[in-house]
Scaffold this motif. Sequence first.
Motif, PDB file in Angstrom:
ATOM      1  N   GLY A 162       2.558  -9.524 -13.409  1.00  0.00           N
ATOM      2  CA  GLY A 162       3.434  -8.690 -13.844  1.00  0.00           C
ATOM      3  C   GLY A 162       4.001  -7.635 -13.171  1.00  0.00           C
ATOM      4  N   ARG A 163       3.856  -8.011 -11.837  1.00  0.00           N
ATOM      5  CA  ARG A 163       4.269  -6.973 -11.031  1.00  0.00           C
ATOM      6  C   ARG A 163       5.475  -7.254  -9.703  1.00  0.00           C
ATOM      7  N   LEU A 164       6.232  -6.551  -9.298  1.00  0.00           N
ATOM      8  CA  LEU A 164       7.294  -6.895  -8.294  1.00  0.00           C
ATOM      9  C   LEU A 164       6.731  -6.104  -7.032  1.00  0.00           C
ATOM     10  N   GLU A 165       6.352  -6.930  -5.877  1.00  0.00           N
ATOM     11  CA  GLU A 165       6.137  -6.167  -4.538  1.00  0.00           C
ATOM     12  C   GLU A 165       7.235  -5.999  -3.861  1.00  0.00           C
ATOM     13  N   ALA A 185       6.575  10.831   2.924  1.00  0.00           N
ATOM     14  CA  ALA A 185       7.760  11.774   2.511  1.00  0.00           C
ATOM     15  C   ALA A 185       8.861  11.136   1.727  1.00  0.00           C
ATOM     16  N   SER A 186       9.324  10.092   2.243  1.00  0.00           N
ATOM     17  CA  SER A 186      10.249   9.336   1.372  1.00  0.00           C
ATOM     18  C   SER A 186       9.658   8.141   0.697  1.00  0.00           C
ATOM     19  N   LEU A 187       8.508   7.657   0.784  1.00  0.00           N
ATOM     20  CA  LEU A 187       8.019   6.476  -0.160  1.00  0.00           C
ATOM     21  C   LEU A 187       6.440   7.075  -0.701  1.00  0.00           C
ATOM     22  N   PRO A 188       6.555   7.824  -1.407  1.00  0.00           N
ATOM     23  CA  PRO A 188       5.178   8.518  -1.866  1.00  0.00           C
ATOM     24  C   PRO A 188       4.203   7.180  -2.346  1.00  0.00           C
ATOM     25  N   ARG A 189       4.543   6.151  -2.859  1.00  0.00           N
ATOM     26  CA  ARG A 189       3.626   5.179  -3.366  1.00  0.00           C
ATOM     27  C   ARG A 189       3.359   4.224  -2.356  1.00  0.00           C
ATOM     28  N   ALA A 190       3.989   4.272  -1.119  1.00  0.00           N
ATOM     29  CA  ALA A 190       3.577   3.178  -0.354  1.00  0.00           C
ATOM     30  C   ALA A 190       2.075   3.160   0.256  1.00  0.00           C
ATOM     31  N   GLU A 191       1.642   2.119   0.476  1.00  0.00           N
ATOM     32  CA  GLU A 191       0.189   1.816   0.923  1.00  0.00           C
ATOM     33  C   GLU A 191       0.296   0.978   2.063  1.00  0.00           C
ATOM     34  N   LEU A 192      -0.454   1.191   3.057  1.00  0.00           N
ATOM     35  CA  LEU A 192      -0.405   0.210   4.314  1.00  0.00           C
ATOM     36  C   LEU A 192      -1.883  -0.426   4.420  1.00  0.00           C
ATOM     37  N   GLU A 193      -2.186  -1.603   4.171  1.00  0.00           N
ATOM     38  CA  GLU A 193      -3.252  -2.403   4.402  1.00  0.00           C
ATOM     39  C   GLU A 193      -3.022  -3.692   5.109  1.00  0.00           C
ATOM     40  N   PRO A 194      -4.064  -3.910   5.696  1.00  0.00           N
ATOM     41  CA  PRO A 194      -4.350  -5.535   6.522  1.00  0.00           C
ATOM     42  C   PRO A 194      -4.199  -6.505   5.263  1.00  0.00           C
ATOM     43  N   TRP A 195      -3.872  -7.515   5.467  1.00  0.00           N
ATOM     44  CA  TRP A 195      -3.577  -8.679   4.278  1.00  0.00           C
ATOM     45  C   TRP A 195      -4.047  -9.837   4.955  1.00  0.00           C
ATOM     46  N   ASP A 196      -3.714 -10.817   4.320  1.00  0.00           N
ATOM     47  CA  ASP A 196      -4.083 -12.226   4.362  1.00  0.00           C
ATOM     48  C   ASP A 196      -3.740 -12.875   6.009  1.00  0.00           C
ATOM     49  N   ARG A 197      -4.765 -13.588   6.576  1.00  0.00           N
ATOM     50  CA  ARG A 197      -4.257 -14.312   7.874  1.00  0.00           C
ATOM     51  C   ARG A 197      -4.141 -13.412   8.769  1.00  0.00           C
ATOM     52  N   TYR A 251       3.799  -1.295   1.501  1.00  0.00           N
ATOM     53  CA  TYR A 251       4.334  -1.902   0.382  1.00  0.00           C
ATOM     54  C   TYR A 251       3.846  -0.939  -0.867  1.00  0.00           C
ATOM     55  N   GLU A 252       4.636  -1.229  -2.030  1.00  0.00           N
ATOM     56  CA  GLU A 252       4.448  -0.776  -3.322  1.00  0.00           C
ATOM     57  C   GLU A 252       4.780  -1.963  -4.414  1.00  0.00           C
ATOM     58  N   THR A 253       4.076  -1.773  -5.613  1.00  0.00           N
ATOM     59  CA  THR A 253       4.700  -2.719  -6.780  1.00  0.00           C
ATOM     60  C   THR A 253       5.143  -1.954  -7.762  1.00  0.00           C
ATOM     61  N   LEU A 254       6.133  -2.554  -8.245  1.00  0.00           N
ATOM     62  CA  LEU A 254       6.863  -2.126  -9.659  1.00  0.00           C
ATOM     63  C   LEU A 254       6.259  -3.025 -10.689  1.00  0.00           C
ATOM     64  N   PRO A 255       6.486  -2.317 -11.988  1.00  0.00           N
ATOM     65  CA  PRO A 255       6.209  -3.184 -13.120  1.00  0.00           C
ATOM     66  C   PRO A 255       7.421  -4.311 -13.444  1.00  0.00           C
ATOM     67  N   ALA A 256       6.855  -5.515 -13.518  1.00  0.00           N
ATOM     68  CA  ALA A 256       7.784  -6.481 -13.621  1.00  0.00           C
ATOM     69  C   ALA A 256       7.234  -7.828 -14.469  1.00  0.00           C
ATOM     70  N   ALA A 257       6.876  -7.366 -15.703  1.00  0.00           N
ATOM     71  CA  ALA A 257       6.512  -8.724 -16.513  1.00  0.00           C
ATOM     72  C   ALA A 257       7.563  -9.721 -16.458  1.00  0.00           C
ATOM     73  N   ARG A 258       8.793  -9.344 -16.476  1.00  0.00           N
ATOM     74  CA  ARG A 258       9.680 -10.657 -16.385  1.00  0.00           C
ATOM     75  C   ARG A 258      10.918  -9.835 -15.438  1.00  0.00           C
ATOM     76  N   LEU A 259      11.697 -10.987 -14.932  1.00  0.00           N
ATOM     77  CA  LEU A 259      12.719 -10.514 -13.960  1.00  0.00           C
ATOM     78  C   LEU A 259      14.083 -10.304 -14.977  1.00  0.00           C
ATOM     79  N   ASP A 260      14.537  -9.080 -15.235  1.00  0.00           N
ATOM     80  CA  ASP A 260      15.796  -8.669 -15.798  1.00  0.00           C
ATOM     81  C   ASP A 260      16.557  -7.715 -15.043  1.00  0.00           C
ATOM     82  N   ASP A 261      17.687  -7.430 -15.831  1.00  0.00           N
ATOM     83  CA  ASP A 261      18.652  -6.385 -15.023  1.00  0.00           C
ATOM     84  C   ASP A 261      18.021  -5.006 -14.720  1.00  0.00           C
ATOM     85  N   GLY A 262      17.181  -4.530 -15.363  1.00  0.00           N
ATOM     86  CA  GLY A 262      16.189  -3.195 -15.184  1.00  0.00           C
ATOM     87  C   GLY A 262      15.450  -3.494 -14.117  1.00  0.00           C
ATOM     88  N   VAL A 263      14.724  -4.527 -13.719  1.00  0.00           N
ATOM     89  CA  VAL A 263      13.883  -4.607 -12.511  1.00  0.00           C
ATOM     90  C   VAL A 263      14.787  -4.971 -11.392  1.00  0.00           C
TER      91      VAL A 263
END
Length: 145
Positions: free
Chosen positions: A57-60, A88-100, A106-118
């Motif tokens: 339920g998140r949007l990356e 300083a501009s992206l306080p929730r940003a995280e930097l991480e190694p990932w797949d492959r 990145y960061e994630t936002l709540p998004a249980a469903r895709l709607d106008d608010g999201v």
Amino acid sequence: MMLAPADFFAELRKGVKARLPAPMREFRTSRGRGRLMKLHFGEPAFHYEAWHHTGAGRLEIGLHFEASSAENDAAFEFFRSRMVQVKASLPRAELEPWDRGWSRLYETLPAARLDDGVVKEAVESMTTYIVTLQPLLDQYLRSRE
């Protein structure tokens, strides 16, 4: 109002284009399988991505490094050394190694469903990511020439 994934990502693309400074409006996008959109400025391996993780339920929203392992490691180190500036501009940003052998900032936002608010929140977030990170990404890309 609920949006189908194709409509959500079309609205996201239009919204980001309208919000970016004029010199940054010439970007390319592609839709991956499922619920994601990639946006780049000529280097597809280094792209901004919006990815709806339905189970969580998140949007990356973020910048992905999906080149060779060596290129990704170099980009990771470049951005790691600049995380105070980034946060300083992206306080929730995280930097991480990932797949492959890839990496992501990145960061994630709540998004249980895709709607106008999201979509509104996603436009704001992706625009901020691009305006903040693209000058640094351009600097990194020039440094490897």
